[in-house]
Design a protein around this motif. Structure first.
Motif, PDB file in Angstrom:
ATOM      1  N   PRO A   1       7.239  27.041  40.298  1.00  0.00           N
ATOM      2  CA  PRO A   1       8.391  27.099  39.373  1.00  0.00           C
ATOM      3  C   PRO A   1       8.302  28.235  38.347  1.00  0.00           C
ATOM      4  O   PRO A   1       9.324  28.828  37.991  1.00  0.00           O
ATOM      5  CB  PRO A   1       8.378  25.726  38.686  1.00  0.00           C
ATOM      6  CG  PRO A   1       7.102  25.063  39.062  1.00  0.00           C
ATOM      7  CD  PRO A   1       6.620  25.698  40.322  1.00  0.00           C
ATOM      8  N   ILE A   2       7.085  28.566  37.875  1.00  0.00           N
ATOM      9  CA  ILE A   2       6.969  29.645  36.880  1.00  0.00           C
ATOM     10  C   ILE A   2       7.190  31.008  37.549  1.00  0.00           C
ATOM     11  O   ILE A   2       7.792  31.907  36.960  1.00  0.00           O
ATOM     12  CB  ILE A   2       5.610  29.583  36.140  1.00  0.00           C
ATOM     13  CG1 ILE A   2       5.480  28.250  35.387  1.00  0.00           C
ATOM     14  CG2 ILE A   2       5.460  30.763  35.180  1.00  0.00           C
ATOM     15  CD1 ILE A   2       6.591  27.935  34.391  1.00  0.00           C
TER      16      ILE A   2
ATOM     17  N   THR B   1      13.644  24.327  28.030  1.00  0.00           N
ATOM     18  CA  THR B   1      14.248  23.342  28.938  1.00  0.00           C
ATOM     19  C   THR B   1      13.537  23.362  30.287  1.00  0.00           C
ATOM     20  O   THR B   1      13.222  22.315  30.871  1.00  0.00           O
ATOM     21  CB  THR B   1      15.754  23.662  29.134  1.00  0.00           C
ATOM     22  OG1 THR B   1      16.392  23.640  27.862  1.00  0.00           O
ATOM     23  CG2 THR B   1      16.425  22.676  30.057  1.00  0.00           C
ATOM     24  N   TYR B   2      13.285  24.571  30.783  1.00  0.00           N
ATOM     25  CA  TYR B   2      12.649  24.756  32.098  1.00  0.00           C
ATOM     26  C   TYR B   2      11.222  24.196  32.099  1.00  0.00           C
ATOM     27  O   TYR B   2      10.831  23.431  32.993  1.00  0.00           O
ATOM     28  CB  TYR B   2      12.649  26.251  32.424  1.00  0.00           C
ATOM     29  CG  TYR B   2      12.336  26.596  33.862  1.00  0.00           C
ATOM     30  CD1 TYR B   2      13.354  26.754  34.789  1.00  0.00           C
ATOM     31  CD2 TYR B   2      11.023  26.787  34.293  1.00  0.00           C
ATOM     32  CE1 TYR B   2      13.086  27.095  36.110  1.00  0.00           C
ATOM     33  CE2 TYR B   2      10.732  27.117  35.603  1.00  0.00           C
ATOM     34  CZ  TYR B   2      11.771  27.272  36.513  1.00  0.00           C
ATOM     35  OH  TYR B   2      11.493  27.600  37.818  1.00  0.00           O
ATOM     36  N   VAL B   3      10.439  24.587  31.087  1.00  0.00           N
ATOM     37  CA  VAL B   3       9.029  24.154  31.015  1.00  0.00           C
ATOM     38  C   VAL B   3       8.939  22.639  30.856  1.00  0.00           C
ATOM     39  O   VAL B   3       8.145  21.974  31.531  1.00  0.00           O
ATOM     40  CB  VAL B   3       8.309  24.886  29.851  1.00  0.00           C
ATOM     41  CG1 VAL B   3       6.981  24.217  29.505  1.00  0.00           C
ATOM     42  CG2 VAL B   3       8.073  26.356  30.215  1.00  0.00           C
ATOM     43  N   ASN B   4       9.776  22.070  29.982  1.00  0.00           N
ATOM     44  CA  ASN B   4       9.713  20.620  29.755  1.00  0.00           C
ATOM     45  C   ASN B   4      10.109  19.823  31.002  1.00  0.00           C
ATOM     46  O   ASN B   4       9.650  18.707  31.212  1.00  0.00           O
ATOM     47  CB  ASN B   4      10.596  20.212  28.570  1.00  0.00           C
ATOM     48  CG  ASN B   4       9.994  20.681  27.251  1.00  0.00           C
ATOM     49  OD1 ASN B   4       8.804  21.003  27.182  1.00  0.00           O
ATOM     50  ND2 ASN B   4      10.799  20.735  26.206  1.00  0.00           N
ATOM     51  N   HIS B   5      10.965  20.438  31.843  1.00  0.00           N
ATOM     52  CA  HIS B   5      11.368  19.770  33.080  1.00  0.00           C
ATOM     53  C   HIS B   5      10.195  19.656  34.056  1.00  0.00           C
ATOM     54  O   HIS B   5       9.979  18.609  34.671  1.00  0.00           O
ATOM     55  CB  HIS B   5      12.525  20.550  33.727  1.00  0.00           C
ATOM     56  CG  HIS B   5      13.005  19.956  35.013  1.00  0.00           C
ATOM     57  ND1 HIS B   5      13.878  18.893  35.060  1.00  0.00           N
ATOM     58  CD2 HIS B   5      12.724  20.264  36.318  1.00  0.00           C
ATOM     59  CE1 HIS B   5      14.121  18.578  36.324  1.00  0.00           C
ATOM     60  NE2 HIS B   5      13.433  19.394  37.109  1.00  0.00           N
ATOM     61  N   TYR B   6       9.442  20.764  34.195  1.00  0.00           N
ATOM     62  CA  TYR B   6       8.359  20.784  35.182  1.00  0.00           C
ATOM     63  C   TYR B   6       7.013  20.324  34.610  1.00  0.00           C
ATOM     64  O   TYR B   6       6.120  19.938  35.369  1.00  0.00           O
ATOM     65  CB  TYR B   6       8.213  22.187  35.780  1.00  0.00           C
ATOM     66  CG  TYR B   6       9.362  22.541  36.692  1.00  0.00           C
ATOM     67  CD1 TYR B   6       9.473  21.963  37.957  1.00  0.00           C
ATOM     68  CD2 TYR B   6      10.356  23.432  36.288  1.00  0.00           C
ATOM     69  CE1 TYR B   6      10.539  22.262  38.795  1.00  0.00           C
ATOM     70  CE2 TYR B   6      11.421  23.740  37.113  1.00  0.00           C
ATOM     71  CZ  TYR B   6      11.517  23.151  38.364  1.00  0.00           C
ATOM     72  OH  TYR B   6      12.576  23.439  39.187  1.00  0.00           O
TER      73      TYR B   6
ATOM     74  N   ASN C   1       2.775  26.617  23.750  1.00  0.00           N
ATOM     75  CA  ASN C   1       2.144  27.916  24.031  1.00  0.00           C
ATOM     76  C   ASN C   1       2.695  28.538  25.312  1.00  0.00           C
ATOM     77  O   ASN C   1       2.912  29.753  25.384  1.00  0.00           O
ATOM     78  CB  ASN C   1       0.629  27.772  24.120  1.00  0.00           C
ATOM     79  CG  ASN C   1      -0.018  27.662  22.752  1.00  0.00           C
ATOM     80  OD1 ASN C   1       0.676  27.642  21.732  1.00  0.00           O
ATOM     81  ND2 ASN C   1      -1.336  27.565  22.706  1.00  0.00           N
ATOM     82  N   LEU C   2       2.921  27.702  26.332  1.00  0.00           N
ATOM     83  CA  LEU C   2       3.486  28.221  27.580  1.00  0.00           C
ATOM     84  C   LEU C   2       4.895  28.764  27.333  1.00  0.00           C
ATOM     85  O   LEU C   2       5.238  29.847  27.831  1.00  0.00           O
ATOM     86  CB  LEU C   2       3.514  27.125  28.651  1.00  0.00           C
ATOM     87  CG  LEU C   2       4.102  27.517  30.016  1.00  0.00           C
ATOM     88  CD1 LEU C   2       3.407  28.732  30.623  1.00  0.00           C
ATOM     89  CD2 LEU C   2       4.062  26.337  30.992  1.00  0.00           C
ATOM     90  N   VAL C   3       5.689  28.067  26.539  1.00  0.00           N
ATOM     91  CA  VAL C   3       7.050  28.532  26.204  1.00  0.00           C
ATOM     92  C   VAL C   3       6.977  29.868  25.467  1.00  0.00           C
ATOM     93  O   VAL C   3       7.729  30.802  25.779  1.00  0.00           O
ATOM     94  CB  VAL C   3       7.797  27.472  25.353  1.00  0.00           C
ATOM     95  CG1 VAL C   3       9.077  28.069  24.746  1.00  0.00           C
ATOM     96  CG2 VAL C   3       8.134  26.248  26.199  1.00  0.00           C
TER      97      VAL C   3
END
Length: 446
Positions: A129-130, A234-239, A281-283
């Motif tokens: 996904p990333i 939104t994307y990171v929290n989903h996965y 941190n990833l965001v």
């Protein structure tokens, strides 16, 4: 107003190229047809919100214990000082052009993105996904960087021929990387605070307050930064609903490890690298990468011809210093200052080469993809929730464009509206092909 008052009230600003150029000046000035100073320019913020230059300091390496290695030039009071001021401003522009191209443009966007792109292709599956999130922001970058190494930043290439540092261009760029570059300071909010152009303020929409409002790059950029950040969150929290999923994602961790420890090996020991152990941190890491590839690069690249293509207004190098009364050429300067000024500018060949290159760099290709667009927008992800979130991000880009259009018509904003003032459209997301001085592509592709 005293100087101290002006400083206390955030009314004085500086463009400081002294420490960047001074270690290289003796070598640069020994080159044929190159003459440079290490410059500092002080600006005063007027009640109208515009910046007025009030003093330029020109420094040379000290030639001996009693030599005058610094001089300060102030705005003109008569015909002679008018030409001195013109020459001083031209030298500042030549300093600025070198730093713009070698540090802000080449190093911060093109070069420092490259390890993250290479590592993504080596360590992450195309289905990760990333990888899918970053994919449009990596398009063409390795190709354009390879072309740059062949004909722009190569020995005796365009950059060495047409910019102040000459053959020391890559050495200066490397010194910048060693002494100034920090990934954690390349997010827009951190960069503005680091440069003193904003102060942290949790009550403000972006968590910071600009020291003056009519700063188009920051005002428009913060809207784009926030839109990217919201989309990425939104994307990171989903996965990755839990931090443990990030910590245990072997492909993700291998990508980040290689980006830092192989791609940025000589800075890998720094304590400022974010740790990839939680979603925040990833965001931040992903938002910074997407910002650098899209809006930061667009703001630096696509205005180069419109703002800098007329060489007498913004020379990329100078061939003469400003004469002192004791200099033999002072008499020829007084007799014909315009001729002296024109002879101090790049040669016609250098100017023509430079214009051709910045025209090419400022051009959008017909197959450009802009921020908020991507190939197969409805099926690039199998998650309907993510496709919907991307459409919301696209709609936000269109909304931001309307806000920017409105700002450019606001007569109170004198840094983007007025007689002879270019409207600030470098961060307006969409563009037609060609040299348009606007448009934010997804990736570093020119």
């Amino acid at each position: 107003m005293t100087v101290q008052q002006a400083i206390d009230e955030n009314k004085l600003f500086i463009i400081d190229y002294h420490d960047v150029y001074l270690p290289f000046l003796e070598r640069i000035n020994a080159l044929d047809g190159r003459k440079a100073y290490a410059t500092r320019t002080i600006f005063f913020l007027t009640p109208l919100g515009t910046l007025k230059p009030v003093a330029i300091e020109l420094s040379l390496p000290p030639a001996g214990p009693s030599s005058r290695s610094k001089r300060v030039v102030t705005p003109a009071i008569d015909a002679t000082t008018n030409w001195m001021w013109q020459l001083a401003k031209a030298h500042v522009c030549a300093n600025d052009a070198g730093v713009h191209q070698l540090y802000n443009h080449w190093l911060r966007t093109h070069a420092c993105m490259e390890p993250f792109i290479l590592a993504a292709h080596r360590q992450m599956s195309a289905m990760h996904p990333i990888f899918k999130l970053l994919d449009p922001h990596m398009r063409y970058t390795l190709e354009i960087n390879a072309l740059a190494r062949q004909s722009l930043i190569n020995a005796d290439g365009i950059i060495e021929n047409c910019f102040t540092p000459g053959r020391y261009a890559m050495e200066i760029s490397s010194a910048f990387y060693k002494n100034y570059w920090r990934f954690d300071m390349d997010s827009l909010p951190a960069d503005l605070i680091r440069r003193g152009m904003a102060e942290p303020d949790p009550s403000q929409p972006h968590g910071l307050k600009l020291v003056f409002e009519d700063y188009p790059y920051a005002a428009d950029g913060l809207m784009i930064w926030s839109a990217i950040e919201n989309w990425v969150r939104t994307y990171v929290n989903h996965y990755y609903p839990h931090s443990s999923l990030i910590i245990n994602d072997k492909e993700l961790q291998a990508w980040y490890y290689e980006s830092i420890n192989v791609g940025h090996a000589d800075r890998s020991h720094e304590s400022w690298w974010p740790t990839l152990n939680n979603s925040e941190n990833l965001v931040t890491v992903l938002t910074t990468l997407i910002w650098l590839a899209s809006a930061q690069h667009a703001a630096l690249n696509f205005g180069q011809y419109p703002y800098g293509g007329y060489v007498p207004n913004r020379p990329p190098l100078m061939r003469r210093l400003i004469p002192d009364e004791s200099d033999p050429e002072y008499a020829s300067f007084i007799a014909d200052p315009q001729k002296y000024f024109l002879n101090a500018l790049p040669s016609l060949l250098q100017a023509s080469k430079y214009m051709a290159v910045v025209d090419t760099l400022s051009t959008h290709s017909p197959d450009e993809e802009y921020l908020g667009e991507r190939q197969q927008p409805s099926i690039w992800s199998g998650d309907a929730e993510i496709v919907e979130a991307f459409y919301e991000f696209s709609a936000e880009m269109r909304r931001i464009e309307k806000v920017i259009d409105g700002r450019n018509r606001d007569k109170k904003l004198r840094n983007r509206c007025g007689a002879g003032v270019l409207p600030y459209e470098l961060l307006a997301p969409s563009s037609e092909p060609g040299v348009t001085c606007r448009g934010v592509p997804n990736s570093v592709s020119t």
